[in-house]
Write an enzyme that holds these catalytic residues in place. Sequence first.
Site, PDB file in Angstrom:
ATOM      1  N   ASP A  49       6.511 -22.618 -27.569  1.00 15.82           N
ATOM      2  CA  ASP A  49       7.767 -22.014 -28.349  1.00 15.82           C
ATOM      3  C   ASP A  49       7.303 -20.507 -28.616  1.00 15.82           C
ATOM      4  O   ASP A  49       6.127 -20.055 -28.149  1.00 15.82           O
ATOM      5  CB  ASP A  49       7.540 -22.634 -29.860  1.00 15.82           C
ATOM      6  CG  ASP A  49       8.282 -21.883 -30.865  1.00 15.82           C
ATOM      7  OD1 ASP A  49       9.596 -21.755 -30.621  1.00 15.82           O
ATOM      8  OD2 ASP A  49       7.697 -21.533 -32.061  1.00 15.82           O
ATOM      9  N   ASP A  51       8.792 -17.705 -31.476  1.00 13.56           N
ATOM     10  CA  ASP A  51       8.734 -17.208 -32.715  1.00 13.56           C
ATOM     11  C   ASP A  51       7.721 -18.108 -33.703  1.00 13.56           C
ATOM     12  O   ASP A  51       7.803 -19.148 -33.922  1.00 13.56           O
ATOM     13  CB  ASP A  51       9.940 -17.350 -33.444  1.00 13.56           C
ATOM     14  CG  ASP A  51      11.093 -16.151 -32.819  1.00 13.56           C
ATOM     15  OD1 ASP A  51      10.496 -15.042 -32.660  1.00 13.56           O
ATOM     16  OD2 ASP A  51      11.945 -16.733 -32.296  1.00 13.56           O
TER      17      ASP A  51
HETATM   18  O1  C5P Z   1      11.186 -19.313 -30.807  1.00 14.26           O
HETATM   19  P1  C5P Z   1      11.487 -20.143 -31.892  1.00 14.26           P
HETATM   20  O2  C5P Z   1      12.206 -21.620 -31.285  1.00 14.26           O
HETATM   21  O3  C5P Z   1      10.567 -20.450 -32.803  1.00 14.26           O
HETATM   22  O4  C5P Z   1      12.660 -19.383 -32.590  1.00 14.26           O
HETATM   23  C1  C5P Z   1      13.395 -19.806 -33.795  1.00 14.26           C
HETATM   24  C2  C5P Z   1      12.843 -19.345 -35.035  1.00 14.26           C
HETATM   25  O5  C5P Z   1      13.579 -18.282 -35.482  1.00 14.26           O
HETATM   26  C3  C5P Z   1      13.005 -20.491 -36.267  1.00 14.26           C
HETATM   27  O6  C5P Z   1      11.977 -21.170 -36.511  1.00 14.26           O
HETATM   28  C4  C5P Z   1      13.642 -19.694 -37.511  1.00 14.26           C
HETATM   29  O7  C5P Z   1      13.026 -19.810 -38.630  1.00 14.26           O
HETATM   30  C5  C5P Z   1      14.076 -18.342 -36.846  1.00 14.26           C
HETATM   31  N1  C5P Z   1      15.269 -17.737 -37.277  1.00 14.26           N
HETATM   32  C6  C5P Z   1      15.545 -16.473 -37.677  1.00 14.26           C
HETATM   33  N2  C5P Z   1      16.715 -15.935 -38.087  1.00 14.26           N
HETATM   34  C7  C5P Z   1      17.893 -16.799 -37.683  1.00 14.26           C
HETATM   35  C8  C5P Z   1      17.701 -18.063 -36.740  1.00 14.26           C
HETATM   36  C9  C5P Z   1      16.291 -18.455 -36.570  1.00 14.26           C
HETATM   37  O8  C5P Z   1      14.426 -15.887 -38.195  1.00 14.26           O
HETATM   38  N3  C5P Z   1      19.053 -16.265 -37.774  1.00 14.26           N
HETATM   39 MG    MG Z   2       8.709 -21.174 -33.718  1.00 14.37          MG
END
Ligand code: C5P
Ligand code: MG
Length: 297
Positions: A49, A51
């Site tokens: 993954d 983030d």
């Molecule tokens: O790379 P990863 O799959 O972890 O990315 C998704 C993350 O991004 C989620 O865990 C979520 O908390 C975050 N997110 C965010 N803002 C958004 C949508 C998702 O920070 N608008």
């Molecule tokens: Mg993540």
Amino acid sequence: VLAVWHQLTKTEMPELSKGSVMMRDRRRVEETIRAMRRAGAGRLQVISDFDMTLSRFAHNGRRVPTTHNILDNRLLIDEECTIKMKELLNTYYPIEIDASRSAKEKLPHMVEWWTKVHELLIEQRIRKDMLARAVKESRTMLRDGYKAFFDGLYESRVPLLIFSAGVGDVLEEVIRQNHVFHANVHVISNYMDFDHTGVLRAFKGQLIHTFNKREGAVTQAAALSQLQGRPNVLLLGDSLGDLTMADGVSDPRHVLTVGFLNDQVEERKESYVNAFDVVLVRDETMDVPNAILRNVI
Ligand code: C5P
Ligand code: MG
């Protein structure tokens, strides 16, 4: 005899004795690592993954931005959009990490969150040529030890699949600016679709959020030729949804899952220990994944 055996394995991998490490079954972890080593680097792939897994959760007590949050820069979006995105984060992030709800219950909320945010971003007519500057000006940071992680995999010719529900264009820029976007890195994520003048007009393909990675795995990841013939998997994530990232691997043999538990630690500890082979509690480093890789390749 048991004590001696434990000492032996401890000296082999002292990182597993770090205070941040929790394991349901240490023995199984060590057996899997040994089996992976016997099979060799040529049979291994790493699926991670992005983030809050490869990037840090926090630094000096402050949250580090996700790829979506890196876009919160006046070069790209206006103040009103910032406020709306914050409101959405405050509404939906607690749902994403809620220990009392199942992935199935969370799923429609995640679709709503991502869809609303992507609509807002499209309204802002984001310009492609501003993304690199936004990344440069952000407080994004990869975990300590990221360089050894990326460089080690590249040198050993082990493919790294980064599977992210974040924004692919931003993610690529982050790893490029950190000088680790090597040829063995493959990214599956939400990519922006720009018009011929370089203005964002849509997102490409099927939306990826935290709890539908399985679908992307069986369609997109399974089609990547560079990952074929590599049945052993080191999987890294920070969400229970990340555990499905290896579902596209055909005939998996030895799969070791490592979960970063960043937030809501007490509430989620039990479920993480039950679900991941290795849990890293508030650990902002790549020490344990790097130690595992040093042992395997
Ligand atoms: O790379 P990863 O799959 O972890 O990315 C998704 C993350 O991004 C989620 O865990 C979520 O908390 C975050 N997110 C965010 N803002 C958004 C949508 C998702 O920070 N608008
Ligand atoms: Mg993540």
